[in-house]
Design an enzyme around this catalytic site. Sequence first.
Site, PDB file in Angstrom:
ATOM      1  N   CYS A   1       7.497  -4.078 -23.433  1.00  0.00           N
ATOM      2  CA  CYS A   1       7.232  -5.513 -23.295  1.00  0.00           C
ATOM      3  C   CYS A   1       6.182  -5.681 -22.213  1.00  0.00           C
ATOM      4  O   CYS A   1       6.168  -4.908 -21.250  1.00  0.00           O
ATOM      5  CB  CYS A   1       8.515  -6.245 -22.894  1.00  0.00           C
ATOM      6  SG  CYS A   1       8.260  -8.014 -22.618  1.00  0.00           S
TER       7      CYS A   1
ATOM      8  N   CYS B   1       9.606  -3.574 -19.242  1.00  0.00           N
ATOM      9  CA  CYS B   1       8.742  -4.766 -19.236  1.00  0.00           C
ATOM     10  C   CYS B   1       7.756  -4.686 -18.083  1.00  0.00           C
ATOM     11  O   CYS B   1       8.169  -4.590 -16.923  1.00  0.00           O
ATOM     12  CB  CYS B   1       9.570  -6.025 -19.040  1.00  0.00           C
ATOM     13  SG  CYS B   1      10.913  -6.193 -20.195  1.00  0.00           S
TER      14      CYS B   1
ATOM     15  N   CYS C   1       1.450 -21.920 -10.068  1.00  0.00           N
ATOM     16  CA  CYS C   1       2.873 -22.085 -10.410  1.00  0.00           C
ATOM     17  C   CYS C   1       3.699 -22.236  -9.114  1.00  0.00           C
ATOM     18  O   CYS C   1       3.726 -21.310  -8.294  1.00  0.00           O
ATOM     19  CB  CYS C   1       3.352 -20.896 -11.218  1.00  0.00           C
ATOM     20  SG  CYS C   1       2.223 -20.487 -12.576  1.00  0.00           S
TER      21      CYS C   1
ATOM     22  N   ARG D   1      18.631 -13.937 -22.443  1.00  0.00           N
ATOM     23  CA  ARG D   1      18.677 -13.075 -21.250  1.00  0.00           C
ATOM     24  C   ARG D   1      19.035 -13.859 -19.996  1.00  0.00           C
ATOM     25  O   ARG D   1      18.354 -14.821 -19.648  1.00  0.00           O
ATOM     26  CB  ARG D   1      17.334 -12.357 -21.053  1.00  0.00           C
ATOM     27  CG  ARG D   1      17.369 -11.414 -19.852  1.00  0.00           C
ATOM     28  CD  ARG D   1      16.112 -10.576 -19.694  1.00  0.00           C
ATOM     29  NE  ARG D   1      15.813  -9.883 -20.908  1.00  0.00           N
ATOM     30  CZ  ARG D   1      14.628  -9.954 -21.521  1.00  0.00           C
ATOM     31  NH1 ARG D   1      13.665 -10.649 -21.003  1.00  0.00           N
ATOM     32  NH2 ARG D   1      14.424  -9.294 -22.630  1.00  0.00           N
TER      33      ARG D   1
ATOM     34  N   CYS E   1       8.918 -13.134 -26.608  1.00  0.00           N
ATOM     35  CA  CYS E   1       9.891 -13.347 -25.542  1.00  0.00           C
ATOM     36  C   CYS E   1       9.427 -14.592 -24.800  1.00  0.00           C
ATOM     37  O   CYS E   1       8.375 -14.569 -24.153  1.00  0.00           O
ATOM     38  CB  CYS E   1       9.932 -12.140 -24.608  1.00  0.00           C
ATOM     39  SG  CYS E   1      10.986 -12.384 -23.157  1.00  0.00           S
TER      40      CYS E   1
ATOM     41  N   CYS F   1       6.092 -19.476  -7.642  1.00  0.00           N
ATOM     42  CA  CYS F   1       5.745 -18.052  -7.723  1.00  0.00           C
ATOM     43  C   CYS F   1       5.263 -17.424  -6.426  1.00  0.00           C
ATOM     44  O   CYS F   1       4.342 -17.932  -5.764  1.00  0.00           O
ATOM     45  CB  CYS F   1       4.701 -17.841  -8.816  1.00  0.00           C
ATOM     46  SG  CYS F   1       4.423 -16.081  -9.145  1.00  0.00           S
TER      47      CYS F   1
ATOM     48  N   CYS G   1      -2.770 -14.168  -7.696  1.00  0.00           N
ATOM     49  CA  CYS G   1      -2.965 -14.835  -8.991  1.00  0.00           C
ATOM     50  C   CYS G   1      -3.655 -16.190  -8.822  1.00  0.00           C
ATOM     51  O   CYS G   1      -3.375 -16.939  -7.886  1.00  0.00           O
ATOM     52  CB  CYS G   1      -1.618 -15.014  -9.687  1.00  0.00           C
ATOM     53  SG  CYS G   1      -1.793 -15.734 -11.341  1.00  0.00           S
TER      54      CYS G   1
HETATM   55  N1  SAM Z   1       1.404 -14.078 -14.843  1.00  0.00           N
HETATM   56  C1  SAM Z   1       2.095 -14.041 -16.070  1.00  0.00           C
HETATM   57  C2  SAM Z   1       2.613 -15.389 -16.504  1.00  0.00           C
HETATM   58  O1  SAM Z   1       2.905 -16.207 -15.635  1.00  0.00           O
HETATM   59  O2  SAM Z   1       2.754 -15.581 -17.688  1.00  0.00           O
HETATM   60  C3  SAM Z   1       3.236 -13.045 -16.085  1.00  0.00           C
HETATM   61  C4  SAM Z   1       4.132 -12.855 -14.872  1.00  0.00           C
HETATM   62  S1  SAM Z   1       5.105 -14.266 -14.385  1.00  0.00           S
HETATM   63  C5  SAM Z   1       5.659 -13.787 -12.779  1.00  0.00           C
HETATM   64  C6  SAM Z   1       6.492 -14.226 -15.488  1.00  0.00           C
HETATM   65  C7  SAM Z   1       7.504 -15.338 -15.388  1.00  0.00           C
HETATM   66  O3  SAM Z   1       8.406 -15.095 -14.336  1.00  0.00           O
HETATM   67  C8  SAM Z   1       7.032 -16.746 -15.141  1.00  0.00           C
HETATM   68  O4  SAM Z   1       6.537 -17.350 -16.288  1.00  0.00           O
HETATM   69  C9  SAM Z   1       8.296 -17.430 -14.654  1.00  0.00           C
HETATM   70  O5  SAM Z   1       8.988 -17.993 -15.761  1.00  0.00           O
HETATM   71  C10 SAM Z   1       9.098 -16.277 -14.043  1.00  0.00           C
HETATM   72  N2  SAM Z   1       9.186 -16.410 -12.570  1.00  0.00           N
HETATM   73  C11 SAM Z   1       8.175 -16.216 -11.693  1.00  0.00           C
HETATM   74  N3  SAM Z   1       8.578 -16.446 -10.435  1.00  0.00           N
HETATM   75  C12 SAM Z   1       9.882 -16.799 -10.502  1.00  0.00           C
HETATM   76  C13 SAM Z   1      10.853 -17.188  -9.523  1.00  0.00           C
HETATM   77  N4  SAM Z   1      10.554 -17.256  -8.233  1.00  0.00           N
HETATM   78  N5  SAM Z   1      12.098 -17.472  -9.953  1.00  0.00           N
HETATM   79  C14 SAM Z   1      12.409 -17.414 -11.271  1.00  0.00           C
HETATM   80  N6  SAM Z   1      11.527 -17.057 -12.229  1.00  0.00           N
HETATM   81  C15 SAM Z   1      10.280 -16.772 -11.866  1.00  0.00           C
HETATM   82 FE1  SF4 Z   2       0.406 -16.206 -11.730  1.00  0.00          FE
HETATM   83 FE2  SF4 Z   2       2.918 -16.289 -10.903  1.00  0.00          FE
HETATM   84 FE3  SF4 Z   2       1.986 -18.238 -12.419  1.00  0.00          FE
HETATM   85 FE4  SF4 Z   2       2.353 -15.759 -13.497  1.00  0.00          FE
HETATM   86  S1  SF4 Z   2       3.932 -17.138 -12.701  1.00  0.00           S
HETATM   87  S2  SF4 Z   2       0.595 -17.111 -13.769  1.00  0.00           S
HETATM   88  S3  SF4 Z   2       1.872 -14.497 -11.698  1.00  0.00           S
HETATM   89  S4  SF4 Z   2       1.271 -17.733 -10.338  1.00  0.00           S
END
Ligand code: SAM
Ligand code: SF4
Length: 318
Positions: A129, A98, A58, A261, A189, A61, A54
Site C-alpha cells: 500500500c 504501507c 492540513c 481499520r 483505501c 499534521c 510537506c
Molecule cells: N501526504 C499524503 C496525504 O496526505 O494524502 C499521505 C500521508 S498523510 C500523513 C496520510 C493520512 O494520515 C492523512 O490523510 C490523515 O488522514 C492521516 N493523519 C495525518 N496526521 C494525522 C494525525 N495527527 N492524527 C490522525 N490522522 C492523521
Molecule cells: Fe502533507 Fe500531512 Fe497533509 Fe499528507 S496529511 S498532505 S503529509 S500535510
Amino acid sequence: MTELRHDWTRREILDVFGLPFADLIFQAQAVHRRHWDPNSVQLSTLLSIKTGGCAEDCKYCAQSAAYETGLQASRLMDGVDVRRAARKARDSGASRFCMGAAWRELKDRDLDAVTGLVRDVKALGLETCMTLGMLTDAQARALKVAGLDYYNHNIDTSPEFYGQVITTRTYADRLKTLDAVRAAGMKVCAGGIIGMGESRDDRAGMLETLANLEPHPESVPINMLVPIPGTPLGSVEPLEPLELARTIAVARVLMPLSYVRLSAGRKSLSDEAQALCYLAGANSIFYGDMLLTADNPDVAADRALFDRLGLKAAAGGA
Ligand code: SAM
Ligand code: SF4
Ligand code: DTB
C-alpha cells in the site's frame, strides 16, 4: 445476499449513529458476522518513506511545513532500508506494508524510485500500500503495473468541514485521485479522521461520501486525531472513545465488505475501548511501534491484547 447500497442519505446515517448503543453494536455485529470471521484482524505496518516538509496545510499534521512541530524533514528513504523495515514487519506478522510520503502530489521524477519500492516489498510476499498524495491517471497506472495493491488517500472529513481543516487542496481534488486509483484497477483505501472538533453530522457526512462511492473503498481507515503540539489542532478536546466505537459501527453497517481499520489514535485508548471497537466491526489495525511520525501501541502490547480477546491475525500476503 447483502445488498450493497450507494445511496445513503445523511439523515439515514445519523439515524444509525443515534441508535441506542446496544442496538448499534448488535446491528454492526450482525453485518460483520455475515461477511467476516469476527475473531480475525488484518495487520498493516506503516513506514514513513519521506518525512516532513510537506507543502499542504492540513491542520492536524506533524509533517506540514506550515507548522513548527519540531520534526526533522528527510529525503526519500533508500531501498535497502525500506526492505529491511518490510522484512521486519513481515516477520512480526503483518500481511500488508504501507509506505507513506509527506508529499502534496507524486512527482514524475520520483516515480521510478517508488515503483521500485513496490516491487521490492511485493517480492517479500507482502501486500503493498502507498500513500503519496495526489496522483495523475498515468502515475496510478504505473503504480498498478509495479504491483501496488492498495492506494491510501483519505477524504478526512465531511465536505462541509473540510475547508476548516485544509485550504491548499479541495475535497474534489481528493475524489479525483480516488477515481484515478480505481480506474487503474488498484484497491482503494480511503477514510478520515475524527476528533478534530467536527460534529457528529460531519462524521456522518464523511461516511456518506465513502459509502456512496461505487464500489465502496476496500479499506476504510478511521483515525482518531493524534494531537500534535505546534499544529492548529494540537490542543483540541479529545473525542470520547464511545463515539469512535459508534463511528466504526456505522462504517461497518454502511460498508459490509470493506476492511474497517481502527487506525491512528490507538495508543490513547484503553484495552477496553479497543475491545469495543473490535466488537463494533473493526477488522484491521496498524501494527508496529510507529505510525508515520507518532507512536502506536508496541507489538508486545497488541499481541497480549489479541491473546486476551482471542483474536488472531488474518492470514494474508501477496
Ligand atoms: N501526504 C499524503 C496525504 O496526505 O494524502 C499521505 C500521508 S498523510 C500523513 C496520510 C493520512 O494520515 C492523512 O490523510 C490523515 O488522514 C492521516 N493523519 C495525518 N496526521 C494525522 C494525525 N495527527 N492524527 C490522525 N490522522 C492523521
Ligand atoms: Fe502533507 Fe500531512 Fe497533509 Fe499528507 S496529511 S498532505 S503529509 S500535510
Ligand atoms: C491512515 O489513514 N492513517 C495513517 C495512514 N493512513 C497513512 C497515518 C496516520 C498518521 C498518524 C500521525 C502520524 O504518525 O504522524
